[in-house]
Design a protein around this motif. Structure first.
Motif, PDB file in Angstrom:
ATOM      1  N   PRO A 179       7.323   8.604   2.397  1.00 57.95           N
ATOM      2  CA  PRO A 179       7.718   8.189   1.070  1.00 57.95           C
ATOM      3  C   PRO A 179       6.074   8.347   0.295  1.00 57.95           C
ATOM      4  O   PRO A 179       5.322   8.293   1.096  1.00 57.95           O
ATOM      5  N   THR A 180       6.458   8.431  -0.823  1.00 56.08           N
ATOM      6  CA  THR A 180       5.323   8.664  -1.906  1.00 56.08           C
ATOM      7  C   THR A 180       4.994   7.265  -2.475  1.00 56.08           C
ATOM      8  O   THR A 180       4.083   7.293  -3.188  1.00 56.08           O
ATOM      9  N   SER A 181       5.907   6.520  -2.502  1.00 60.90           N
ATOM     10  CA  SER A 181       6.036   5.375  -3.481  1.00 60.90           C
ATOM     11  C   SER A 181       5.047   4.147  -2.817  1.00 60.90           C
ATOM     12  O   SER A 181       4.519   4.417  -1.522  1.00 60.90           O
ATOM     13  N   ALA A 182       4.549   3.227  -3.669  1.00 63.31           N
ATOM     14  CA  ALA A 182       3.651   2.044  -3.125  1.00 63.31           C
ATOM     15  C   ALA A 182       4.604   0.978  -2.576  1.00 63.31           C
ATOM     16  O   ALA A 182       5.700   1.025  -2.691  1.00 63.31           O
ATOM     17  N   GLY A 183       3.999  -0.198  -2.125  1.00 65.09           N
ATOM     18  CA  GLY A 183       4.521  -1.375  -1.797  1.00 65.09           C
ATOM     19  C   GLY A 183       4.905  -1.621  -0.205  1.00 65.09           C
ATOM     20  O   GLY A 183       5.601  -2.375   0.135  1.00 65.09           O
ATOM     21  N   PHE A 184       4.158  -0.629   0.627  1.00 60.67           N
ATOM     22  CA  PHE A 184       4.434  -1.034   2.069  1.00 60.67           C
ATOM     23  C   PHE A 184       3.322  -1.809   2.591  1.00 60.67           C
ATOM     24  O   PHE A 184       2.229  -2.078   2.309  1.00 60.67           O
ATOM     25  N   VAL A 185       3.753  -2.867   3.512  1.00 53.17           N
ATOM     26  CA  VAL A 185       2.752  -3.664   4.088  1.00 53.17           C
ATOM     27  C   VAL A 185       2.494  -3.476   5.668  1.00 53.17           C
ATOM     28  O   VAL A 185       1.766  -4.064   6.321  1.00 53.17           O
ATOM     29  N   ALA A 186       3.467  -2.462   6.240  1.00 53.82           N
ATOM     30  CA  ALA A 186       3.345  -2.180   7.642  1.00 53.82           C
ATOM     31  C   ALA A 186       4.014  -0.796   7.846  1.00 53.82           C
ATOM     32  O   ALA A 186       4.845  -0.310   7.221  1.00 53.82           O
ATOM     33  N   ILE A 187       3.452  -0.106   8.951  1.00 57.82           N
ATOM     34  CA  ILE A 187       3.685   1.055   9.337  1.00 57.82           C
ATOM     35  C   ILE A 187       3.981   1.097  11.014  1.00 57.82           C
ATOM     36  O   ILE A 187       2.970   0.598  11.511  1.00 57.82           O
ATOM     37  N   GLY A 212       0.733  -1.319   0.207  1.00 55.20           N
ATOM     38  CA  GLY A 212       0.058  -0.082  -0.119  1.00 55.20           C
ATOM     39  C   GLY A 212       0.838   1.241   0.040  1.00 55.20           C
ATOM     40  O   GLY A 212       2.088   1.311   0.080  1.00 55.20           O
ATOM     41  N   THR A 213       0.182   2.418   0.086  1.00 52.99           N
ATOM     42  CA  THR A 213       0.844   3.598   0.083  1.00 52.99           C
ATOM     43  C   THR A 213       0.625   4.331   1.500  1.00 52.99           C
ATOM     44  O   THR A 213      -0.328   4.267   2.144  1.00 52.99           O
ATOM     45  N   VAL A 214       1.591   5.006   1.821  1.00 53.76           N
ATOM     46  CA  VAL A 214       1.751   5.705   3.336  1.00 53.76           C
ATOM     47  C   VAL A 214       0.814   7.209   3.018  1.00 53.76           C
ATOM     48  O   VAL A 214       0.838   7.818   2.354  1.00 53.76           O
ATOM     49  N   VAL A 215      -0.090   7.413   4.030  1.00 53.74           N
ATOM     50  CA  VAL A 215      -0.640   8.585   4.245  1.00 53.74           C
ATOM     51  C   VAL A 215      -0.691   8.920   5.578  1.00 53.74           C
ATOM     52  O   VAL A 215      -0.632   8.317   6.653  1.00 53.74           O
ATOM     53  N   THR A 216      -0.319  10.435   5.771  1.00 56.35           N
ATOM     54  CA  THR A 216       0.135  10.983   6.902  1.00 56.35           C
ATOM     55  C   THR A 216      -0.764  12.101   7.183  1.00 56.35           C
ATOM     56  O   THR A 216      -1.233  12.754   6.407  1.00 56.35           O
ATOM     57  N   TRP A 217      -0.771  12.593   8.588  1.00 56.05           N
ATOM     58  CA  TRP A 217      -1.635  13.767   8.898  1.00 56.05           C
ATOM     59  C   TRP A 217      -1.097  14.102  10.246  1.00 56.05           C
ATOM     60  O   TRP A 217      -0.536  13.542  10.940  1.00 56.05           O
ATOM     61  N   GLY A 218      -1.426  15.376  10.641  1.00 57.02           N
ATOM     62  CA  GLY A 218      -1.057  15.899  12.033  1.00 57.02           C
ATOM     63  C   GLY A 218       0.361  16.569  11.939  1.00 57.02           C
ATOM     64  O   GLY A 218       0.730  17.456  10.908  1.00 57.02           O
ATOM     65  N   HIS A 219       0.811  16.573  13.186  1.00 54.11           N
ATOM     66  CA  HIS A 219       1.992  17.362  13.324  1.00 54.11           C
ATOM     67  C   HIS A 219       3.310  17.227  12.323  1.00 54.11           C
ATOM     68  O   HIS A 219       3.463  16.108  12.260  1.00 54.11           O
ATOM     69  N   SER A 220       4.008  17.975  11.855  1.00 52.68           N
ATOM     70  CA  SER A 220       5.066  17.696  11.033  1.00 52.68           C
ATOM     71  C   SER A 220       6.287  18.721  11.144  1.00 52.68           C
ATOM     72  O   SER A 220       6.902  18.920  10.306  1.00 52.68           O
ATOM     73  N   ILE A 221       6.596  19.066  12.222  1.00 55.38           N
ATOM     74  CA  ILE A 221       7.702  20.108  12.290  1.00 55.38           C
ATOM     75  C   ILE A 221       9.025  19.307  12.260  1.00 55.38           C
ATOM     76  O   ILE A 221       9.911  19.821  11.734  1.00 55.38           O
ATOM     77  N   ASP A 222       9.167  18.142  12.502  1.00 53.23           N
ATOM     78  CA  ASP A 222      10.288  17.240  12.177  1.00 53.23           C
ATOM     79  C   ASP A 222      10.283  16.459  11.002  1.00 53.23           C
ATOM     80  O   ASP A 222      10.865  15.385  10.856  1.00 53.23           O
ATOM     81  N   GLY A 223       9.201  16.593   9.996  1.00 54.88           N
ATOM     82  CA  GLY A 223       9.016  15.896   8.859  1.00 54.88           C
ATOM     83  C   GLY A 223       8.536  14.629   9.011  1.00 54.88           C
ATOM     84  O   GLY A 223       8.312  13.774   8.071  1.00 54.88           O
TER      85      GLY A 223
END
Length: 122
Positions: A18-26, A1-12
């Motif tokens: 990553p914007t690529s696909a191919g993730f199975v866990a986070i 799958g692809t990673v989707v993030t939200w919330g605080h991001s002062i530290d990146g």
């Protein structure tokens, strides 16, 4: 799958994801995140003032990931545990060096691993 993030991001935490696909866990730590790719490699993003990103393994063969506050842990397909990041409380230096583990988890400043024999190592 692809990673989707939200919330605080002062530290990146969001902007460096990553914007690529191919993730199975986070997993998420206090200011960093780790993703497990389908090829068994890990990707890191977010802060790295305590080695959360810079000390991450670059090899393949990982099957499970976990994040603590400022450290991360992964489990290899051979049952060995790999740690990186902060270690003021032994999060890295006290990790088990033997094989035979089947599960891992992290707290803010500690980690646990489960042996195949069902003995918990803390």
């Amino acid at each position: 799958g692809t990673v989707v993030t939200w919330g605080h991001s002062i530290d990146g935490q969001r902007n460096d994801a990553p914007t690529s696909a191919g993730f199975v866990a986070i997993a998420c730590g206090w200011h960093h995140s780790v993703g497990l790719r389908d090829d068994g490699t890990v990707a890191m993003w977010g802060r790295s003032t305590s080695g959360e990103r810079n000390d991450a393994p670059t090899s393949a063969g990982f099957v499970v990931i976990a994040c603590g506050g400022l450290h991360s842990v992964s489990l290899r397909n051979d049952g060995t545990v790999v740690t990186w990041g902060h270690s003021i409380d032994g999060q890295r230096n006290d990790a088990p060096t033997s094989a035979g583990f089947v599960a891992i988890a992290c707290g803010g400043r500690h980690s646990v691993a489960l042996r195949k024999t069902a003995a918990v190592i803390t």
